[in-house]
Scaffold this motif. Structure first.
Motif, PDB file in Angstrom:
ATOM      1  N   ASP A 114      41.321  65.218  28.345  1.00  0.00           N
ATOM      2  CA  ASP A 114      40.627  64.695  29.544  1.00  0.00           C
ATOM      3  C   ASP A 114      39.195  64.089  29.082  1.00  0.00           C
ATOM      4  N   ILE A 115      38.574  64.949  27.978  1.00  0.00           N
ATOM      5  CA  ILE A 115      37.264  64.451  27.552  1.00  0.00           C
ATOM      6  C   ILE A 115      37.681  62.834  26.981  1.00  0.00           C
ATOM      7  N   LEU A 116      38.925  62.773  26.162  1.00  0.00           N
ATOM      8  CA  LEU A 116      39.115  61.522  25.509  1.00  0.00           C
ATOM      9  C   LEU A 116      39.374  60.506  26.236  1.00  0.00           C
ATOM     10  N   ARG A 117      40.102  60.698  27.497  1.00  0.00           N
ATOM     11  CA  ARG A 117      40.367  59.787  28.550  1.00  0.00           C
ATOM     12  C   ARG A 117      39.147  59.399  29.272  1.00  0.00           C
ATOM     13  N   ARG A 118      38.400  60.028  29.399  1.00  0.00           N
ATOM     14  CA  ARG A 118      37.133  59.546  30.108  1.00  0.00           C
ATOM     15  C   ARG A 118      36.217  58.755  29.193  1.00  0.00           C
ATOM     16  N   SER A 119      36.447  59.035  28.042  1.00  0.00           N
ATOM     17  CA  SER A 119      35.730  58.267  26.965  1.00  0.00           C
ATOM     18  C   SER A 119      36.105  56.885  26.781  1.00  0.00           C
ATOM     19  N   GLN A 120      37.053  56.554  27.243  1.00  0.00           N
ATOM     20  CA  GLN A 120      37.910  55.271  26.988  1.00  0.00           C
ATOM     21  C   GLN A 120      37.367  54.276  27.919  1.00  0.00           C
ATOM     22  N   LYS A 121      37.169  52.957  27.494  1.00  0.00           N
ATOM     23  CA  LYS A 121      36.704  51.918  28.215  1.00  0.00           C
ATOM     24  C   LYS A 121      37.953  50.878  28.500  1.00  0.00           C
ATOM     25  N   LYS A 122      37.903  50.542  29.818  1.00  0.00           N
ATOM     26  CA  LYS A 122      39.313  49.626  30.183  1.00  0.00           C
ATOM     27  C   LYS A 122      38.774  48.303  29.955  1.00  0.00           C
ATOM     28  N   LEU A 123      39.472  47.550  29.355  1.00  0.00           N
ATOM     29  CA  LEU A 123      39.314  46.010  28.676  1.00  0.00           C
ATOM     30  C   LEU A 123      39.892  44.946  30.060  1.00  0.00           C
ATOM     31  N   PRO A 124      39.430  43.793  29.772  1.00  0.00           N
ATOM     32  CA  PRO A 124      39.789  43.022  30.907  1.00  0.00           C
ATOM     33  C   PRO A 124      41.501  42.353  31.008  1.00  0.00           C
ATOM     34  N   ASP A 125      41.843  42.960  29.532  1.00  0.00           N
ATOM     35  CA  ASP A 125      43.368  42.691  29.626  1.00  0.00           C
ATOM     36  C   ASP A 125      44.213  43.964  30.179  1.00  0.00           C
ATOM     37  N   GLY A 126      43.472  44.994  30.560  1.00  0.00           N
ATOM     38  CA  GLY A 126      44.219  46.235  31.124  1.00  0.00           C
ATOM     39  C   GLY A 126      44.303  47.304  30.312  1.00  0.00           C
ATOM     40  N   THR A 127      44.168  46.996  28.791  1.00  0.00           N
ATOM     41  CA  THR A 127      44.366  48.068  27.983  1.00  0.00           C
ATOM     42  C   THR A 127      43.007  48.851  27.630  1.00  0.00           C
ATOM     43  N   PHE A 128      42.978  49.986  26.920  1.00  0.00           N
ATOM     44  CA  PHE A 128      41.984  50.699  26.812  1.00  0.00           C
ATOM     45  C   PHE A 128      41.419  50.741  25.623  1.00  0.00           C
ATOM     46  N   TRP A 129      40.035  51.089  25.370  1.00  0.00           N
ATOM     47  CA  TRP A 129      39.589  51.106  24.136  1.00  0.00           C
ATOM     48  C   TRP A 129      38.450  52.455  23.802  1.00  0.00           C
ATOM     49  N   PRO A 130      38.802  53.125  22.950  1.00  0.00           N
ATOM     50  CA  PRO A 130      39.316  52.946  21.685  1.00  0.00           C
ATOM     51  C   PRO A 130      40.884  53.397  22.178  1.00  0.00           C
ATOM     52  N   PRO A 131      41.879  52.801  21.163  1.00  0.00           N
ATOM     53  CA  PRO A 131      43.369  53.353  21.103  1.00  0.00           C
ATOM     54  C   PRO A 131      43.388  54.694  20.709  1.00  0.00           C
ATOM     55  N   ILE A 132      43.750  55.675  21.357  1.00  0.00           N
ATOM     56  CA  ILE A 132      44.132  57.089  20.708  1.00  0.00           C
ATOM     57  C   ILE A 132      45.314  57.498  20.588  1.00  0.00           C
ATOM     58  N   PHE A 133      45.732  58.183  19.415  1.00  0.00           N
ATOM     59  CA  PHE A 133      47.076  58.384  18.944  1.00  0.00           C
ATOM     60  C   PHE A 133      46.917  60.080  18.835  1.00  0.00           C
ATOM     61  N   VAL A 134      48.027  60.622  19.415  1.00  0.00           N
ATOM     62  CA  VAL A 134      48.400  61.859  19.658  1.00  0.00           C
ATOM     63  C   VAL A 134      49.138  62.180  18.406  1.00  0.00           C
ATOM     64  N   VAL A 135      48.313  63.405  17.657  1.00  0.00           N
ATOM     65  CA  VAL A 135      49.229  63.977  16.455  1.00  0.00           C
ATOM     66  C   VAL A 135      49.483  65.239  16.393  1.00  0.00           C
ATOM     67  N   ALA A 136      50.754  65.243  16.176  1.00  0.00           N
ATOM     68  CA  ALA A 136      51.428  66.839  16.310  1.00  0.00           C
ATOM     69  C   ALA A 136      51.318  67.216  14.940  1.00  0.00           C
ATOM     70  N   ASN A 137      50.217  68.077  14.486  1.00  0.00           N
ATOM     71  CA  ASN A 137      50.335  68.466  13.114  1.00  0.00           C
ATOM     72  C   ASN A 137      51.145  69.829  12.938  1.00  0.00           C
ATOM     73  N   LYS A 138      51.160  70.325  11.731  1.00  0.00           N
ATOM     74  CA  LYS A 138      51.952  71.370  11.175  1.00  0.00           C
ATOM     75  C   LYS A 138      53.290  71.360  11.790  1.00  0.00           C
ATOM     76  N   THR A 139      53.939  70.012  11.924  1.00  0.00           N
ATOM     77  CA  THR A 139      55.420  70.017  12.339  1.00  0.00           C
ATOM     78  C   THR A 139      56.078  70.008  11.011  1.00  0.00           C
TER      79      THR A 139
END
Length: 454
Positions: A114-139
């Motif tokens: 939720d913190i990360l989503r709220r930190s993103q900014k919506k760009l004119p093309d509809g995408t969000f900045w910065p890109p966020i990649f979910v990493v599932a570590n220890k797999t």
């Protein structure tokens, strides 16, 4: 400039291990105790020809405030770590949200998402900045990799199952990471000489800038950390275009306050990265510190030219030997940069400030100097005759010839029978011989060896 990648997530999910994997060095402390990484670590990595900065943050723990004690000894840092990561998110080009694939999605992970989503900014093309990649570590196991889809619950896109310890899955992650970087654009043509003013907070950087510019361009305050960003000021000096880059002060990691000042450290490093010459300000009232040496080391790592400026000289009680004693101390502490010039000034009174820019421009001129092949060969052959390289396992290093392959910084290629025989102390000896003949004041020299047959 290189893109910035921030690693964020709750404590003990393996961010520091992933940082070490991506950077290729064990720079971060790895410990099973949550909260071990209390401040960001900066590193540099490269993948598919794209270099980028990596920032390792302390874990975000949204269930604890900065003043709520936990059973672990570092609990007081949790709130600051959370704030630190928020600032990193605000400045990053890409965010890697690292999760624990062994424990699965937790309530804390959902809060972080939720913190990360709220930190993103919506760009004119509809995408969000910065890109966020979910990493599932220890797999590491197939069973854990099969559980990775549960991280879709975070609402941040496809999860990337990896094992930071073993390196599995990191290639796919890096492919996607690099593909998300902003496109590299041609830098605007700027032939000005770029001079960065760097140093600890409150060393007098803004005061020096104001004296050099001749007007109140930067806010001057006795409160450390007033200058938040690296700010460019363009001037003309002796007919030459000059860009002065005033930076926020760089503190020890443990002394970096939470909030905006934290990321000003990386901005300062980036200012050094794009400078030609760095003016390293040292506070005469405190003397040279370990942090001053750390900043000097970063200037050297970036192969930038340097002038050491001892500021607040007016505030020192002096006798006839004070300057000599200070010089000796600085030369000792910065013995890896014994080629840099020293100036003792007072930005407050203007004492010797008129010498700063002429010295910086002289250093820049030395940085661009080129030597003929005949001059280089005369130096290295004389050096070899005076002190031959020690033999190794019965084999003797032979230097055939050398040439300068570039300037900015001066780089020399020496052709030898076997580069593996060249000891780093002998390279330093050759550097000293070149400097003895041709100076290169304030400028690092790079010497590269290449093998060839006789």
């Amino acid at each position: 400039m290189k893109p910035i990648v921030a690693l964020v997530g709750r404590p003990n999910v393996g961010k520091s291990t992933l940082f070490n994997r991506l950077v290729g060095e064990r720079l971060a402390i790895v410990d099973e105790t949550p909260g071990t990484t209390r401040d960001r670590l900066f590193g540099e990595a490269e993948w598919n020809g794209r270099a980028f900065h990596i920032v390792d943050t302390g874990g975000i723990d949204p269930t604890h405030g900065g003043r709520t004690p936990l059973s672990i000894g570092s609990a007081d840092f949790i709130g600051e770590i959370k704030q630190q990561a928020k600032v990193a998110i605000d400045e990053a080009d890409v965010v890697l949200f690292v999760n624990d694939g062994e424990t699965g999605v937790t309530a804390a992970d959902l809060e972080v998402a939720d913190i990360l989503r709220r930190s993103q900014k919506k760009l004119p093309d509809g995408t969000f900045w910065p890109p966020i990649f979910v990493v599932a570590n220890k797999t590491e196991s197939k069973e854990r990799r099969d559980m990775a889809p549960q991280f879709y619950e975070l609402g941040l896109g496809d999860p990337y199952p990896v094992s930071a310890v073993h390196g599995t899955g990191t290639g796919d992650l890096l492919d996607a990471l690099v593909a998300s970087f902003p496109e590299q654009t041609e830098a605007e043509e700027d032939d000005s000489i770029k001079i960065a003013i760097v140093g600890k907070p409150n060393a007098g950087k803004s005061s020096l800038l104001n004296k050099l510019v001749g007007e109140e361009r930067a806010i001057v305050s006795p409160i450390p950390g007033t200058t938040r960003d690296a700010t460019d000021t363009k001037i003309e000096f002796n007919g030459l275009p000059v860009t002065l880059i005033d930076t926020a002060g760089i503190r020890k990691r443990g002394k970096i306050e939470h909030g905006v000042e934290q990321y000003s450290v990386l901005r300062s490093f980036k200012a050094i990265e794009r400078a030609d010459v760095a003016l390293l300000l040292i506070d005469a009232t405190t003397g040279i510190t370990a942090q001053d040496a750390h900043i000097a080391g970063f200037i050297l790592d970036e192969w930038k030219s340097c002038v050491v400026i001892v500021n607040k000289w007016d505030a020192i009680e002096k006798d006839s030997s004070s300057m000599e004693e200070y010089t000796r101390k600085i030369r000792s502490d910065l013995n890896f940069m014994d080629y840099v010039p020293l100036l003792f000034i007072s930005a407050k009174t203007g004492q010797r400030v008129d010498q700063v820019l002429p010295m910086a421009l002289r250093v820049q001129e030395e940085r661009l100097a080129r030597l003929t092949t005949s001059k280089i060969n005369a130096v290295i052959h004389n050096a070899q005759d005076a002190h031959p390289h020690p033999s190794h396992a019965g084999r003797q290093l032979k230097m055939f010839y050398g040439t300068q392959v570039r300037s900015d910084p001066p780089t020399f290629m020496i052709y030898v029978n076997d580069p593996k025989l060249m000891h780093f102390t002998y390279l330093r000896y050759l550097e000293n011989q070149i400097r003895a003949e041709y100076g290169f004041l304030g400028t690092p020299i790079r010497i590269v060896t290449k093998g060839r047959r006789e």
